[in-house]
Design a protein around this motif. Structure first.
Motif, PDB file in Angstrom:
ATOM      1  N   ASP A  43      -8.005  12.291  -5.867  1.00  0.00           N
ATOM      2  CA  ASP A  43      -7.397  11.651  -4.693  1.00  0.00           C
ATOM      3  C   ASP A  43      -7.825  10.191  -4.618  1.00  0.00           C
ATOM      4  N   GLY A  44      -6.865   9.301  -4.328  1.00  0.00           N
ATOM      5  CA  GLY A  44      -7.166   7.886  -4.167  1.00  0.00           C
ATOM      6  C   GLY A  44      -7.052   7.062  -5.435  1.00  0.00           C
ATOM      7  N   ASP A  45      -6.848   7.695  -6.576  1.00  0.00           N
ATOM      8  CA  ASP A  45      -6.714   6.953  -7.833  1.00  0.00           C
ATOM      9  C   ASP A  45      -5.435   6.126  -7.849  1.00  0.00           C
ATOM     10  N   GLN A  46      -5.435   5.083  -8.681  1.00  0.00           N
ATOM     11  CA  GLN A  46      -4.232   4.292  -8.932  1.00  0.00           C
ATOM     12  C   GLN A  46      -3.686   4.712 -10.288  1.00  0.00           C
ATOM     13  N   VAL A  47      -2.362   4.851 -10.360  1.00  0.00           N
ATOM     14  CA  VAL A  47      -1.730   5.235 -11.617  1.00  0.00           C
ATOM     15  C   VAL A  47      -0.576   4.289 -11.929  1.00  0.00           C
ATOM     16  N   THR A  48      -0.216   4.238 -13.206  1.00  0.00           N
ATOM     17  CA  THR A  48       0.893   3.418 -13.679  1.00  0.00           C
ATOM     18  C   THR A  48       1.911   4.339 -14.336  1.00  0.00           C
ATOM     19  N   GLY A  65       5.572   0.908 -15.989  1.00  0.00           N
ATOM     20  CA  GLY A  65       4.573  -0.090 -15.638  1.00  0.00           C
ATOM     21  C   GLY A  65       4.369  -0.263 -14.145  1.00  0.00           C
ATOM     22  N   THR A  66       5.177   0.415 -13.315  1.00  0.00           N
ATOM     23  CA  THR A  66       5.034   0.324 -11.863  1.00  0.00           C
ATOM     24  C   THR A  66       3.701   0.913 -11.437  1.00  0.00           C
ATOM     25  N   LEU A  67       2.973   0.192 -10.599  1.00  0.00           N
ATOM     26  CA  LEU A  67       1.676   0.646 -10.105  1.00  0.00           C
ATOM     27  C   LEU A  67       1.873   1.466  -8.837  1.00  0.00           C
ATOM     28  N   ILE A  68       1.311   2.665  -8.834  1.00  0.00           N
ATOM     29  CA  ILE A  68       1.318   3.529  -7.653  1.00  0.00           C
ATOM     30  C   ILE A  68      -0.122   3.600  -7.160  1.00  0.00           C
ATOM     31  N   LYS A  69      -0.332   3.202  -5.903  1.00  0.00           N
ATOM     32  CA  LYS A  69      -1.692   3.163  -5.346  1.00  0.00           C
ATOM     33  C   LYS A  69      -1.967   4.417  -4.530  1.00  0.00           C
ATOM     34  N   ARG A  98      -0.243   7.309 -15.978  1.00  0.00           N
ATOM     35  CA  ARG A  98      -1.511   7.061 -16.661  1.00  0.00           C
ATOM     36  C   ARG A  98      -2.465   6.452 -15.640  1.00  0.00           C
ATOM     37  N   LYS A  99      -3.686   6.947 -15.631  1.00  0.00           N
ATOM     38  CA  LYS A  99      -4.692   6.446 -14.693  1.00  0.00           C
ATOM     39  C   LYS A  99      -5.012   5.001 -15.016  1.00  0.00           C
ATOM     40  N   ARG A 100      -5.161   4.200 -13.981  1.00  0.00           N
ATOM     41  CA  ARG A 100      -5.437   2.783 -14.176  1.00  0.00           C
ATOM     42  C   ARG A 100      -6.897   2.501 -14.145  1.00  0.00           C
TER      43      ARG A 100
END
Length: 100
Positions: A43-48, A65-69, A98-100
């Motif tokens: 929970d709370g991770d940023q992914v692309t 490449g879109t960043l999901i926060k 993919r985890k950022r």
């Protein structure tokens, strides 16, 4: 822990201390969610996004490449709940991020 209450564990067929059995059950309830390359998500991770995804019902395509926060785990090992501008209730498959 000598005075800990013992409880019968039906899975293993053994008598275990109640605290040990509770910890064992809590760990079993946790679902591991992994991204496309095998990184563990929380929970709370940023992914692309690793692929262009067409969002059904929104008439919009999220580009690679879109960043999901700030993702949230759903309890399903393949789905994550997230927010993105202009899209409510977005659920993505873990295989496309993919985890950022």
């Amino acid at each position: 822990m000598a005075d800990d209450e013992y409880v019968y564990d039906e899975e293993s067929g053994e008598w275990l201390p109640a605290s040990e059995l509770a910890a064992k059950r809590a760990q079993a309830d946790q679902v591991e969610v992994r991204d496309a390359v095998g990184n563990l998500l929380a929970d709370g991770d940023q992914v692309t996004l690793i692929k262009d995804l067409e969002v059904k019902g929104a008439g919009q395509t999220l580009k690679r490449g879109t960043l999901i926060k700030s993702i949230r785990l759903t309890g399903d090992p393949q789905e994550i709940d997230c927010r993105y501008e202009g899209i409510k209730g977005l659920v993505l498959r873990a295989e496309f991020v993919r985890k950022r």
